[in-house]
Design a protein around this motif. Structure first.
Motif, PDB file in Angstrom:
ATOM      1  N   CYS A  19     -29.549 -38.747  12.313  1.00  0.00           N
ATOM      2  CA  CYS A  19     -28.734 -39.219  11.195  1.00  0.00           C
ATOM      3  C   CYS A  19     -27.969 -38.017  10.645  1.00  0.00           C
ATOM      4  CB  CYS A  19     -29.606 -39.844  10.110  1.00  0.00           C
ATOM      5  SG  CYS A  19     -28.696 -40.351   8.615  1.00  0.00           S
ATOM      6  N   ILE A  20     -26.639 -38.117  10.604  1.00  0.00           N
ATOM      7  CA  ILE A  20     -25.773 -37.037  10.138  1.00  0.00           C
ATOM      8  C   ILE A  20     -25.027 -37.509   8.898  1.00  0.00           C
ATOM      9  CG2 ILE A  20     -23.848 -35.508  10.710  1.00  0.00           C
ATOM     10  CD1 ILE A  20     -24.544 -35.973  13.673  1.00  0.00           C
ATOM     11  N   GLN A  36     -33.595 -35.805  12.020  1.00  0.00           N
ATOM     12  CA  GLN A  36     -33.943 -36.171  13.382  1.00  0.00           C
ATOM     13  C   GLN A  36     -35.326 -36.811  13.413  1.00  0.00           C
ATOM     14  OE1 GLN A  36     -32.644 -31.964  14.686  1.00  0.00           O
ATOM     15  NE2 GLN A  36     -32.380 -33.174  16.536  1.00  0.00           N
ATOM     16  N   SER A  37     -35.504 -37.743  14.337  1.00  0.00           N
ATOM     17  CA  SER A  37     -36.750 -38.503  14.377  1.00  0.00           C
ATOM     18  C   SER A  37     -37.922 -37.688  14.913  1.00  0.00           C
ATOM     19  CB  SER A  37     -36.560 -39.768  15.232  1.00  0.00           C
ATOM     20  OG  SER A  37     -36.156 -39.435  16.549  1.00  0.00           O
ATOM     21  N   ASP A  38     -37.665 -36.461  15.373  1.00  0.00           N
ATOM     22  CA  ASP A  38     -38.780 -35.611  15.816  1.00  0.00           C
ATOM     23  C   ASP A  38     -39.359 -34.804  14.663  1.00  0.00           C
ATOM     24  OD1 ASP A  38     -36.817 -33.748  15.357  1.00  0.00           O
ATOM     25  OD2 ASP A  38     -36.764 -32.950  17.384  1.00  0.00           O
ATOM     26  N   ASP A 104     -43.453 -39.622   6.199  1.00  0.00           N
ATOM     27  CA  ASP A 104     -42.923 -40.867   6.732  1.00  0.00           C
ATOM     28  C   ASP A 104     -42.048 -41.605   5.721  1.00  0.00           C
ATOM     29  OD1 ASP A 104     -44.951 -41.464   5.004  1.00  0.00           O
ATOM     30  OD2 ASP A 104     -45.852 -43.039   6.239  1.00  0.00           O
ATOM     31  N   LYS A 105     -41.709 -40.943   4.613  1.00  0.00           N
ATOM     32  CA  LYS A 105     -40.841 -41.558   3.602  1.00  0.00           C
ATOM     33  C   LYS A 105     -39.793 -40.543   3.150  1.00  0.00           C
ATOM     34  CE  LYS A 105     -44.188 -44.913   1.789  1.00  0.00           C
ATOM     35  NZ  LYS A 105     -44.916 -45.377   0.585  1.00  0.00           N
ATOM     36  N   ILE A 106     -38.798 -40.352   4.008  1.00  0.00           N
ATOM     37  CA  ILE A 106     -37.642 -39.509   3.699  1.00  0.00           C
ATOM     38  C   ILE A 106     -36.433 -40.445   3.687  1.00  0.00           C
ATOM     39  CG2 ILE A 106     -36.253 -37.533   4.430  1.00  0.00           C
ATOM     40  CD1 ILE A 106     -38.750 -36.457   5.843  1.00  0.00           C
ATOM     41  N   ILE A 107     -35.977 -40.780   2.496  1.00  0.00           N
ATOM     42  CA  ILE A 107     -34.983 -41.833   2.326  1.00  0.00           C
ATOM     43  C   ILE A 107     -33.608 -41.234   2.090  1.00  0.00           C
ATOM     44  CG2 ILE A 107     -34.391 -43.953   1.108  1.00  0.00           C
ATOM     45  CD1 ILE A 107     -37.112 -44.012   2.490  1.00  0.00           C
ATOM     46  N   VAL A 108     -32.650 -41.628   2.918  1.00  0.00           N
ATOM     47  CA  VAL A 108     -31.239 -41.283   2.711  1.00  0.00           C
ATOM     48  C   VAL A 108     -30.561 -42.526   2.148  1.00  0.00           C
ATOM     49  CG1 VAL A 108     -29.107 -40.473   3.786  1.00  0.00           C
ATOM     50  CG2 VAL A 108     -31.315 -39.705   4.671  1.00  0.00           C
ATOM     51  N   SER A 109     -30.012 -42.422   0.944  1.00  0.00           N
ATOM     52  CA  SER A 109     -29.396 -43.586   0.299  1.00  0.00           C
ATOM     53  C   SER A 109     -27.905 -43.358   0.097  1.00  0.00           C
ATOM     54  CB  SER A 109     -30.068 -43.881  -1.045  1.00  0.00           C
ATOM     55  OG  SER A 109     -29.952 -42.777  -1.918  1.00  0.00           O
ATOM     56  N   MET A 113     -19.156 -48.566  -4.556  1.00  0.00           N
ATOM     57  CA  MET A 113     -18.526 -49.849  -4.862  1.00  0.00           C
ATOM     58  C   MET A 113     -19.566 -50.936  -5.115  1.00  0.00           C
ATOM     59  SD  MET A 113     -15.436 -49.554  -2.051  1.00  0.00           S
ATOM     60  CE  MET A 113     -14.543 -50.981  -2.690  1.00  0.00           C
ATOM     61  N   GLY A 114     -20.669 -50.557  -5.774  1.00  0.00           N
ATOM     62  CA  GLY A 114     -21.688 -51.531  -6.145  1.00  0.00           C
ATOM     63  C   GLY A 114     -22.602 -51.970  -5.020  1.00  0.00           C
ATOM     64  N   ARG A 115     -22.517 -51.338  -3.859  1.00  0.00           N
ATOM     65  CA  ARG A 115     -23.363 -51.708  -2.725  1.00  0.00           C
ATOM     66  C   ARG A 115     -24.140 -50.482  -2.254  1.00  0.00           C
ATOM     67  NH1 ARG A 115     -19.973 -55.589   1.259  1.00  0.00           N
ATOM     68  NH2 ARG A 115     -22.080 -56.393   1.598  1.00  0.00           N
ATOM     69  N   GLN A 116     -25.333 -50.742  -1.738  1.00  0.00           N
ATOM     70  CA  GLN A 116     -26.215 -49.643  -1.361  1.00  0.00           C
ATOM     71  C   GLN A 116     -26.783 -49.854   0.039  1.00  0.00           C
ATOM     72  OE1 GLN A 116     -29.867 -49.110  -3.653  1.00  0.00           O
ATOM     73  NE2 GLN A 116     -29.615 -46.893  -3.576  1.00  0.00           N
ATOM     74  N   ALA A 117     -26.927 -48.755   0.764  1.00  0.00           N
ATOM     75  CA  ALA A 117     -27.595 -48.762   2.067  1.00  0.00           C
ATOM     76  C   ALA A 117     -28.635 -47.663   2.070  1.00  0.00           C
ATOM     77  CB  ALA A 117     -26.584 -48.547   3.192  1.00  0.00           C
ATOM     78  N   LYS A 118     -29.788 -47.935   2.681  1.00  0.00           N
ATOM     79  CA  LYS A 118     -30.869 -46.957   2.738  1.00  0.00           C
ATOM     80  C   LYS A 118     -31.319 -46.765   4.174  1.00  0.00           C
ATOM     81  CE  LYS A 118     -32.815 -47.677  -1.896  1.00  0.00           C
ATOM     82  NZ  LYS A 118     -34.054 -48.000  -2.654  1.00  0.00           N
ATOM     83  N   PHE A 119     -31.625 -45.505   4.520  1.00  0.00           N
ATOM     84  CA  PHE A 119     -32.134 -45.166   5.838  1.00  0.00           C
ATOM     85  C   PHE A 119     -33.423 -44.373   5.650  1.00  0.00           C
ATOM     86  CE2 PHE A 119     -27.563 -45.293   5.781  1.00  0.00           C
ATOM     87  CZ  PHE A 119     -27.213 -46.023   6.907  1.00  0.00           C
ATOM     88  N   ASN A 120     -34.493 -44.844   6.255  1.00  0.00           N
ATOM     89  CA  ASN A 120     -35.751 -44.099   6.205  1.00  0.00           C
ATOM     90  C   ASN A 120     -35.831 -43.219   7.452  1.00  0.00           C
ATOM     91  OD1 ASN A 120     -38.285 -43.046   5.881  1.00  0.00           O
ATOM     92  ND2 ASN A 120     -39.356 -45.006   5.854  1.00  0.00           N
ATOM     93  N   MET A 121     -35.655 -41.903   7.260  1.00  0.00           N
ATOM     94  CA  MET A 121     -35.686 -40.968   8.378  1.00  0.00           C
ATOM     95  C   MET A 121     -37.022 -40.233   8.452  1.00  0.00           C
ATOM     96  SD  MET A 121     -32.967 -41.509   9.982  1.00  0.00           S
ATOM     97  CE  MET A 121     -33.231 -40.203  11.183  1.00  0.00           C
ATOM     98  N   GLY A 122     -38.025 -40.723   7.735  1.00  0.00           N
ATOM     99  CA  GLY A 122     -39.348 -40.126   7.823  1.00  0.00           C
ATOM    100  C   GLY A 122     -39.998 -40.437   9.158  1.00  0.00           C
TER     101      GLY A 122
END
Length: 211
Positions: A19-20, A36-38, A104-109, A113-122
């Motif tokens: 994830c970049i 990175q997932s490693d 296991d809980k490293i969240i990129v948010s 414009m009132g909308r949200q996306a989250k990625f758990n890279m943990g």
């Protein structure tokens, strides 16, 4: 981003997920974070200096002067005495934040414009007490500079192709670099962090690949 610039890129190569996070800029390939997932992850200050660095054993938090403010170890994953993690939250910019709660809980948010996306890279990792991490690849100053200039030249060639394909339009200037160039730029920055080089040279290499 609301500007139309690409904010977050996720790629998968075999079992490796990356994830970049890019800065909200049009003409530069400025990387603000890499996950990175490693288990390896790095966040950067706006000027390109390292902010947070993590691996499968733990992590560290640096201030803008390069001083270590905080260091921690993930539970049961290091032979060293366990230093617990206090939750960390940083804002890379007005739209992207990073929350570090556990391995296991490293969240990129991303919020816009009132909308949200989250990625758990943990990544939960299992490491036996007797195992050792392989040493990071280390290159000399000349090799790192050559790699950086190679990526920069390829970036310029890509822009030239865009200009030729759209000679009467400014659309080529909004096109994102190819994914392989972005991946190579990230890898060079990782090699710089592992190499025994001066801060001045490290900053110069960052400026070359992010120009």
């Amino acid at each position: 981003y609301p500007s139309g610039n690409l904010a977050i890129i996720t790629t998968r190569e075999r079992d490796q997920l990356t994830c970049i996070v890019q800065e909200d800029e049009l003409r530069t390939l400025k990387i603000r974070a890499l996950f990175q997932s490693d288990g390896r992850s790095t966040c950067y200050y706006p000027n390109g200096d390292e902010w947070i660095n993590m691996n499968i054993q733990g992590g560290q938090y640096l201030d803008q002067a390069g001083n270590r403010v905080r260091r921690w170890m993930w539970p049961n994953l290091s032979p060293e005495p366990h230093v617990p993690l206090s939750p960390i939250f940083i804002s890379l910019n007005h739209h992207v934040g990073v929350r570090i709660l556990a391995q296991d809980k490293i969240i990129v948010s991303f919020l816009a414009m009132g909308r949200q996306a989250k990625f758990n890279m943990g990544t939960p990792m299992q490491v036996s007490p007797g195992s050792q991490l392989p040493p990071p690849a280390r290159l000399g100053e000349d090799e790192l500079l050559l790699l950086a200039f190679r990526v920069r030249i390829l970036q310029l060639f890509d822009r030239m192709r865009g200009c030729l394909n759209f000679p009467s339009s400014e659309q080529w200037n909004k096109m994102q670099p190819p994914m392989y160039l972005m991946t190579q730029a990230v890898k060079i920055l990782e090699l710089c962090m592992a190499a025994d080089i001066s801060d001045e040279l490290r900053s110069s290499i960052k400026a070359i690949v992010n120009a």
